[in-house]
Design a protein around this motif. Sequence first.
Motif, PDB file in Angstrom:
ATOM      1  N   ARG A   8     122.280 -57.622 -65.649  1.00  0.00           N
ATOM      2  CA  ARG A   8     121.387 -57.104 -64.388  1.00  0.00           C
ATOM      3  C   ARG A   8     121.057 -58.377 -63.442  1.00  0.00           C
ATOM      4  N   ASN A   9     121.551 -59.389 -63.605  1.00  0.00           N
ATOM      5  CA  ASN A   9     121.271 -60.627 -62.876  1.00  0.00           C
ATOM      6  C   ASN A   9     119.745 -60.853 -62.864  1.00  0.00           C
ATOM      7  N   VAL A  10     119.054 -60.771 -63.645  1.00  0.00           N
ATOM      8  CA  VAL A  10     117.566 -60.961 -64.181  1.00  0.00           C
ATOM      9  C   VAL A  10     117.323 -62.231 -64.958  1.00  0.00           C
ATOM     10  N   VAL A  11     115.897 -62.537 -64.921  1.00  0.00           N
ATOM     11  CA  VAL A  11     115.655 -63.960 -65.609  1.00  0.00           C
ATOM     12  C   VAL A  11     115.277 -63.353 -66.838  1.00  0.00           C
ATOM     13  N   PHE A  12     115.600 -64.177 -67.979  1.00  0.00           N
ATOM     14  CA  PHE A  12     115.405 -63.851 -69.472  1.00  0.00           C
ATOM     15  C   PHE A  12     114.940 -64.947 -70.021  1.00  0.00           C
ATOM     16  N   VAL A  13     113.879 -65.400 -70.474  1.00  0.00           N
ATOM     17  CA  VAL A  13     113.384 -66.568 -71.026  1.00  0.00           C
ATOM     18  C   VAL A  13     113.399 -66.411 -72.670  1.00  0.00           C
ATOM     19  N   ASP A  14     114.313 -66.887 -73.421  1.00  0.00           N
ATOM     20  CA  ASP A  14     114.554 -66.773 -74.820  1.00  0.00           C
ATOM     21  C   ASP A  14     113.665 -67.625 -75.422  1.00  0.00           C
ATOM     22  N   HIS A  15     112.510 -67.623 -75.782  1.00  0.00           N
ATOM     23  CA  HIS A  15     111.806 -68.343 -76.500  1.00  0.00           C
ATOM     24  C   HIS A  15     112.390 -68.415 -78.150  1.00  0.00           C
ATOM     25  N   TYR A  16     112.738 -67.451 -78.731  1.00  0.00           N
ATOM     26  CA  TYR A  16     113.077 -67.200 -80.038  1.00  0.00           C
ATOM     27  C   TYR A  16     114.276 -68.240 -80.083  1.00  0.00           C
ATOM     28  N   ASN A  17     115.336 -68.245 -79.387  1.00  0.00           N
ATOM     29  CA  ASN A  17     116.375 -69.300 -79.466  1.00  0.00           C
ATOM     30  C   ASN A  17     116.043 -70.425 -79.425  1.00  0.00           C
ATOM     31  N   ASN A  18     115.202 -70.822 -78.292  1.00  0.00           N
ATOM     32  CA  ASN A  18     114.927 -72.206 -77.813  1.00  0.00           C
ATOM     33  C   ASN A  18     114.120 -72.802 -78.937  1.00  0.00           C
ATOM     34  N   TRP A  19     113.383 -72.098 -79.809  1.00  0.00           N
ATOM     35  CA  TRP A  19     112.667 -72.623 -81.049  1.00  0.00           C
ATOM     36  C   TRP A  19     113.601 -72.780 -82.139  1.00  0.00           C
ATOM     37  N   LEU A  20     114.674 -71.986 -82.562  1.00  0.00           N
ATOM     38  CA  LEU A  20     115.695 -72.172 -83.360  1.00  0.00           C
ATOM     39  C   LEU A  20     116.529 -73.451 -83.082  1.00  0.00           C
ATOM     40  N   ASN A  21     117.041 -73.616 -81.800  1.00  0.00           N
ATOM     41  CA  ASN A  21     118.148 -74.557 -81.512  1.00  0.00           C
ATOM     42  C   ASN A  21     117.242 -75.903 -81.416  1.00  0.00           C
ATOM     43  N   GLY A  22     115.877 -75.944 -81.349  1.00  0.00           N
ATOM     44  CA  GLY A  22     115.252 -77.292 -81.279  1.00  0.00           C
ATOM     45  C   GLY A  22     114.754 -77.733 -82.702  1.00  0.00           C
ATOM     46  N   ASN A  23     114.971 -76.747 -83.985  1.00  0.00           N
ATOM     47  CA  ASN A  23     114.272 -76.929 -85.118  1.00  0.00           C
ATOM     48  C   ASN A  23     115.179 -76.725 -86.322  1.00  0.00           C
ATOM     49  N   GLY A  24     116.584 -77.241 -86.084  1.00  0.00           N
ATOM     50  CA  GLY A  24     117.434 -76.958 -87.116  1.00  0.00           C
ATOM     51  C   GLY A  24     117.756 -75.462 -87.613  1.00  0.00           C
ATOM     52  N   GLY A  25     117.616 -74.569 -86.699  1.00  0.00           N
ATOM     53  CA  GLY A  25     117.787 -73.067 -87.105  1.00  0.00           C
ATOM     54  C   GLY A  25     116.727 -72.294 -87.583  1.00  0.00           C
ATOM     55  N   GLN A  26     115.579 -73.261 -87.736  1.00  0.00           N
ATOM     56  CA  GLN A  26     114.256 -72.522 -88.285  1.00  0.00           C
ATOM     57  C   GLN A  26     113.225 -72.397 -87.363  1.00  0.00           C
ATOM     58  N   VAL A  27     112.429 -71.192 -87.328  1.00  0.00           N
ATOM     59  CA  VAL A  27     111.383 -71.490 -86.433  1.00  0.00           C
ATOM     60  C   VAL A  27     110.345 -72.397 -86.754  1.00  0.00           C
ATOM     61  N   PRO A  28     109.694 -73.000 -85.993  1.00  0.00           N
ATOM     62  CA  PRO A  28     108.736 -74.222 -86.315  1.00  0.00           C
ATOM     63  C   PRO A  28     107.298 -73.776 -86.804  1.00  0.00           C
TER      64      PRO A  28
END
Length: 69
Positions: A8-28
């Motif tokens: 739909r060409n809209v902004v999506f801020v993916d907080h969940y994946n951002n947390w997982l990617n920066g923390n070895g696949g775990q929510v910090p």
Amino acid sequence: MGEVAAARNVVFVDHYNNWLNGNGGQVPLSLLSDGLHSDERGHHRLALKMIKDLRVFDPGSRVCSLRVP
């Protein structure tokens, strides 16, 4: 959600994946007050991500300057 936003060409801020990617696949857990809800630092990190993704950084703004007073 990301696929729908892209289609739909809209902004999506993916907080969940951002947390997982920066923390070895775990929510910090260090950023959660009770294991589920963000604490002060967690909210700050969410806000920083949103400000960057939405490209609303403003060094003169009290809200969008990426600084904590």
